[in-house]
Design a protein around this motif. Structure first.
Motif, PDB file in Angstrom:
ATOM      1  N   SER A 172     -11.903  33.908  19.295  1.00 31.88           N
ATOM      2  CA  SER A 172     -11.661  35.315  19.001  1.00 31.88           C
ATOM      3  C   SER A 172     -10.233  35.496  18.500  1.00 31.88           C
ATOM      4  O   SER A 172      -9.365  34.647  18.731  1.00 31.88           O
ATOM      5  N   SER A 173      -9.986  36.589  17.796  1.00 28.05           N
ATOM      6  CA  SER A 173      -8.631  36.903  17.326  1.00 28.05           C
ATOM      7  C   SER A 173      -8.411  38.399  17.428  1.00 28.05           C
ATOM      8  O   SER A 173      -9.326  39.188  17.204  1.00 28.05           O
ATOM      9  N   ARG A 174      -7.195  38.795  17.764  1.00 31.03           N
ATOM     10  CA  ARG A 174      -6.872  40.207  17.887  1.00 31.03           C
ATOM     11  C   ARG A 174      -5.369  40.388  17.738  1.00 31.03           C
ATOM     12  O   ARG A 174      -4.591  39.450  17.899  1.00 31.03           O
ATOM     13  N   THR A 175      -4.963  41.616  17.448  1.00 27.49           N
ATOM     14  CA  THR A 175      -3.549  41.953  17.385  1.00 27.49           C
ATOM     15  C   THR A 175      -3.058  42.335  18.774  1.00 27.49           C
ATOM     16  O   THR A 175      -3.724  43.079  19.487  1.00 27.49           O
ATOM     17  N   ALA A 176      -1.910  41.789  19.161  1.00 32.63           N
ATOM     18  CA  ALA A 176      -1.344  42.087  20.482  1.00 32.63           C
ATOM     19  C   ALA A 176      -0.576  43.393  20.391  1.00 32.63           C
ATOM     20  O   ALA A 176       0.620  43.422  20.102  1.00 32.63           O
ATOM     21  N   THR A 177      -1.266  44.504  20.632  1.00 31.44           N
ATOM     22  CA  THR A 177      -0.653  45.823  20.479  1.00 31.44           C
ATOM     23  C   THR A 177      -0.193  46.422  21.808  1.00 31.44           C
ATOM     24  O   THR A 177       0.754  47.194  21.837  1.00 31.44           O
ATOM     25  N   ALA A 178      -0.856  46.091  22.899  1.00 29.42           N
ATOM     26  CA  ALA A 178      -0.543  46.711  24.193  1.00 29.42           C
ATOM     27  C   ALA A 178       0.519  45.921  24.955  1.00 29.42           C
ATOM     28  O   ALA A 178       0.384  45.632  26.133  1.00 29.42           O
ATOM     29  N   THR A 179       1.580  45.536  24.265  1.00 32.45           N
ATOM     30  CA  THR A 179       2.639  44.768  24.899  1.00 32.45           C
ATOM     31  C   THR A 179       3.938  44.949  24.120  1.00 32.45           C
ATOM     32  O   THR A 179       3.921  45.215  22.915  1.00 32.45           O
ATOM     33  N   PRO A 254       3.061  35.208  14.614  1.00 30.66           N
ATOM     34  CA  PRO A 254       3.237  36.475  13.895  1.00 30.66           C
ATOM     35  C   PRO A 254       2.219  36.622  12.766  1.00 30.66           C
ATOM     36  O   PRO A 254       1.904  35.662  12.057  1.00 30.66           O
ATOM     37  N   SER A 255       1.723  37.831  12.608  1.00 35.01           N
ATOM     38  CA  SER A 255       0.827  38.125  11.499  1.00 35.01           C
ATOM     39  C   SER A 255       1.604  38.091  10.184  1.00 35.01           C
ATOM     40  O   SER A 255       2.822  38.296  10.157  1.00 35.01           O
ATOM     41  N   SER A 256       0.903  37.859   9.097  1.00 33.27           N
ATOM     42  CA  SER A 256       1.548  37.843   7.784  1.00 33.27           C
ATOM     43  C   SER A 256       1.388  39.167   7.061  1.00 33.27           C
ATOM     44  O   SER A 256       1.773  39.292   5.900  1.00 33.27           O
ATOM     45  N   VAL A 263      -0.223  37.981  16.743  1.00 35.70           N
ATOM     46  CA  VAL A 263      -1.670  37.794  16.781  1.00 35.70           C
ATOM     47  C   VAL A 263      -1.996  36.807  17.896  1.00 35.70           C
ATOM     48  O   VAL A 263      -1.274  35.824  18.101  1.00 35.70           O
ATOM     49  N   ILE A 264      -3.075  37.076  18.616  1.00 33.03           N
ATOM     50  CA  ILE A 264      -3.561  36.153  19.643  1.00 33.03           C
ATOM     51  C   ILE A 264      -4.914  35.605  19.196  1.00 33.03           C
ATOM     52  O   ILE A 264      -5.832  36.381  18.909  1.00 33.03           O
TER      53      ILE A 264
END
Length: 308
Positions: A172-179, A254-256, A263-264
């Motif tokens: 899975s992949s997601r953006t780490a937004t809640a941190t 880091p996302s590009s 990104v996790i």
């Protein structure tokens, strides 16, 4: 009779708050968040309802009701499948999602093809601006409640704990937004327990497919280059109350695109002979690329490599 729309990004009939890639013949698994500002578009001639403003208002209302109905049917079918564990029946009875030609009212204008659209060898995470290699033994997700999952091993088996269906591997992949964490190392180290618990302790439906985790050991951790950017990974081996246990990895980088938020990417592989080869974690990491880019993948200047 209306013509089939060309490939492009359209409002997702199953979840209208996002856009989904239409390849010209069918919906793909690629979704993205639409632009925050988009001008209203006129209804295409073949879709414009008769009767002037009154007819258009009725068509828009009917279109909205159809989207809600389709979303309810699809969601119900997914939850029914997860509750009763009949993968084959779900595949045969889940209603097809309406195509763009079947919905009334205006649709977003296609934003142009994704650089990797239609490439069967990769999975595109448009939101985070990356592609992941779809290796042999892996498939795009189907009937998965977690929208962050980008690939799974094919087929399912009866979970050894609470009733349900399990898979031998998923990514899975997601953006780490809640941190507020800005370091890939700190993010990976802080995410690994959540990654373990989400698969081997308690799932999204509250079930415990393996009756919980009894212990874990650190397999390896270290810096790794991902799509030409400095990242960090942490890999655990976990034991569960029932079942073979597994290997879980949190990979942060880091996302590009956009603000280059972290990104996790999470890997969860069952241990034992039925699980995917552990080396796939490293090979998938090395194959991650920026969308439309040719930059190097993981493994550059890092200690990551196949593990036993």
């Amino acid at each position: 009779m209306s013509m089939t729309p060309p490939p492009g990004w359209y409002r997702d009939p199953s979840y209208p708050l996002v856009e989904r890639w239409w390849d010209g013949a069918a919906w793909t698994d690629h979704r993205r968040t639409p632009d925050p500002v988009r001008q209203p578009l006129p209804v295409p001639p073949e879709a414009r309802p008769p009767g002037g403003a009154s007819g258009r208002a009725k068509a828009v209302a009917l279109g909205g009701a159809a989207v809600v109905l389709v979303a309810a049917i699809v969601t119900g079918a997914v939850l029914l499948r997860l509750d009763h564990g009949d993968g084959e029946t779900a595949a045969q009875t889940t209603p097809a999602v309406a195509s763009p030609a079947d919905t009334d009212g205006p649709s977003p204008t296609p934003s142009g093809p994704s650089p990797s659209a239609g490439d069967p060898s990769v999975v595109v995470d448009q939101l985070n601006g990356i592609t992941l290699p779809l290796r042999s033994g892996w498939t795009r997700p189907k009937y998965i409640a977690d929208h962050d999952v980008v690939m799974t091993t094919p087929g399912t088996y009866d979970c050894p704990g609470d009733p349900g269906l399990c898979r031998h591997g998923q990514v899975s992949s997601r953006t780490a937004t809640a941190t507020d964490v800005t370091s890939p190392k700190a993010l990976a180290e802080g995410d690994i327990k959540d990654a373990v618990d989400s698969v081997y302790d308690r799932d999204l439906l509250g079930s415990r497919p393996f009756r919980g985790v009894t212990s874990h050991t650190l397999v390896r951790a270290g810096s790794v280059a991902v799509a030409g950017r400095a990242g960090y990974f942490v890999r655990w081996k976990v034991k569960t109350r029932v079942g073979p246990g597994g290997y879980v990895e949190s990979l942060a980088f880091p996302s590009s695109v956009g603000t280059q938020a972290l990104v996790i990417v999470r890997f969860a592989f069952d241990a034992g002979a039925d699980g995917p080869p552990l080396s796939d974690m490293d090979r998938i990491t090395r194959g991650i690329r920026s969308v439309g880019g040719t930059n190097a993948g993981g493994g550059v200047g890092s200690s990551i490599g196949p593990s036993n």
